[in-house]
Design an enzyme around this catalytic site. Structure first.
Site, PDB file in Angstrom:
ATOM      1  N   GLU A   1       0.831  -1.205   0.000  1.00  0.00           N
ATOM      2  CA  GLU A   1       0.000   0.000   0.000  1.00  0.00           C
ATOM      3  C   GLU A   1       0.868   1.259   0.000  1.00  0.00           C
ATOM      4  OE1 GLU A   1      -2.838  -0.362   3.188  1.00  0.00           O
ATOM      5  OE2 GLU A   1      -3.778  -2.136   2.303  1.00  0.00           O
TER       6      GLU A   1
ATOM      7  N   GLU B   1      -4.995  -9.234  -0.109  1.00  0.00           N
ATOM      8  CA  GLU B   1      -5.375  -9.297   1.307  1.00  0.00           C
ATOM      9  C   GLU B   1      -6.882  -9.143   1.441  1.00  0.00           C
ATOM     10  OE1 GLU B   1      -3.504  -6.489   3.915  1.00  0.00           O
ATOM     11  OE2 GLU B   1      -1.476  -6.926   3.189  1.00  0.00           O
TER      12      GLU B   1
END
Length: 495
Positions: A119, A266
């Site tokens: 991220e 995820e």
């Protein structure tokens, strides 16, 4: 007879389609912020016991990569956020990283992907300018090692880069990242790589101010009056997960790109939380992950891309009790570190359930206070009249010699004997019920029907079923195989 060059052309043309033909998979993330993280060989034993076929590492840990050798498990290795800057600025650093963490382990360890950072755009935005250069440098190093068709490069991004994900058809990336995202998508397109998405319906629900119902986040069916419909396309979304994936596809399309598959790196649901986190429960986590597995393994995509499977990695293997933040942040694990599942999971396509389904057992919570555990152990073996002979030195359940292990045995013995007359599994909040038989080796917990178990260590102390490697329905798989066969036929006619 066809020459090598002709065959090579066929293989190169087919590479982008082979993952589709093989169907979707469910893998798992392995975080390491764990107080008592098992040895790498023990972790691999848990993976193999469950026939887990795909794992994602957040780094390139040498011990794990060595332990995964010849396991048949597909491995995604990670470039840490701290490494992104150096790799993006210096091609030599990227080449050294590939040589040390990828080339050195292939082919014994089946490394198939590199996740560059985690991220990055939202976690370390100052590194955004070097993110795609880092990916390019790694890819060039793979090309130099002739590994670029074996190992793909991408970077996991949060759904936060899409400010308004609903309705999906109107979704678009945050314009402040347009330059970086355009470069990223161009790279993925050029290298036949997937867009990696971290998608959490748990946060979409808990931070959604009650806009969406809990059932929608948990893949449960909704009554007709409450179904979620995109007003522009009239697509019906049966889950928030599908809507998040589709919002990503539409965001990619808004930048004039297509043909880039979305992989979910995820997703999951915490099974325990603080007093202000009422939705982080074992029941919700079990429901989410069971339904997620069924949904992914049916082999279909979201409404706008129904023929593209959503390969997905569950977050995560073990609870990371050392992570900062709220209580829920430490409780996403699907398994305890001794290999038993936190809650029953219907894994694979067989519908079988991890653990012993013959009854309910009472065990110590993994994060329970040791002093309270000792008090509970003393009470159970004293006033509670639990039979604690098996946890005495030299007896079958003495090892491992820990308060938590001994408490689990004593708690369960008390619970099995007293639940019929009002006995509970609480022990000052240090105990929890589970349907997973905690017996291991010659240590048989009261109430266990697993008398024929041959497991000798706690690492894989209960029977398991596949978490990954399952195939989509035969009809879906057949249609995709037909597509590949047709592609082969077309290519042959062109040679």
């Amino acid at each position: 007879m066809m020459g090598e060059r002709g065959l090579g052309r066929i293989l190169l043309l087919l590479l982008p389609f082979l993952p589709i033909a093989l169907g979707a998979f469910v893998g798992i993330n392995i975080g390491t912020d764990v107080t008592n993280l098992p040895e790498a060989s023990d972790i691999v034993a848990v993976l193999k016991s469950n026939e887990i076929t795909h794992v994602r590492l957040y780094n390139a840990d040498a011990h794990m990569l060595k332990a995964l050798a010849n396991s048949g498990i597909n491995v995604m290795v990670g470039v840490t956020n701290e490494e992104v800057l150096g790799i993006g600025e210096y091609p030599a650093t990227a080449a050294a990283w590939i040589n040390k963490n990828v080339a050195a382990y292939l082919p014994a360890t089946n490394i198939t992907a590199i996740a560059v950072g985690s991220e990055v755009l939202t976690a370390i935005p100052h590194a955004a300018p070097v993110l795609v250069p880092a990916m390019n440098n790694l890819h060039k190093a793979l090309v130099a090692s002739n590994l670029n068709f074996v190992v793909k490069v991408s970077t996991p991004q949060s759904t936060d880069v899409i400010p308004k994900p609903f309705p999906p058809s109107a979704a678009a990336f945050n314009s402040s990242w347009n330059s970086t995202l355009y470069q990223l998508l161009q790279f993925l397109k050029n290298t036949n790589s997937s867009y990696m998405l971290n998608a959490y319906p748990y946060y979409g629900y808990t931070q959604g101010n009650g806009i969406f119902p809990l059932d929608y986040a948990l893949f449960r069916s909704l009554p007709s009056v409450k179904q979620i419909v995109d007003p522009n396309t009239l697509f019906h979304y049966s889950s928030m997960f599908d809507a998040m994936v589709d919002a990503t596809y539409y965001s990619i399309e808004a930048m004039n790109f297509s043909g880039i598959p979305v992989m979910v790196t995820e997703t999951g649901w915490p099974w325990f939380g603080g007093s202000n986190e009422p939705d982080a429960t074992a029941e919700n986590a079990q429901t989410f992950n069971n339904n997620l597995i069924k949904r992914v393994l049916n082999g279909s995509g979201p409404p706008s891309q129904s023929d593209v499977p959503i390969n997905t990695y569950i977050y995560e293997l073990f609870n990371e009790d050392k992570r900062p933040g709220p209580v829920s942040e430490k409780n996403w694990g699907v398994f305890f570190t001794n290999g038993t599942s936190v809650y029953p999971l219907s894994l694979g396509t067989s519908g079988r359930i991890t653990g012993n389904s013959s009854g309910i057992f009472c065990v110590a919570k993994q994060d329970a206070d040791s002093d309270k555990l000792q008090d509970g152990l003393n009470w159970a073996c004293g006033q509670g009249h639990a039979n604690c002979a098996a946890i005495q030195e030299g007896q079958p359940c003495y090892s491992p010699n820990t308060v938590a292990n001994h408490a689990s045995y004593a708690y369960n013995d008390y619970y099995q004997k007293m639940q019929g007359v009002g006995g509970t599994c609480d022990f000052q909040g240090t105990a929890m019920t589970t349907t997973v038989d905690p017996s291991y080796g010659s240590c048989k917990f009261t109430g266990s029907s697993n008398s024929s178990s041959t497991v000798t260590t706690p690492v894989a102390s209960a029977p398991f079923s596949p978490i990954g490697g399952g195939s989509p329905t035969s009809a879906v798989l057949a249609s995709k195989l037909k597509y590949v066969i047709c592609t082969i036929s077309v290519v042959l006619t062109l040679l």
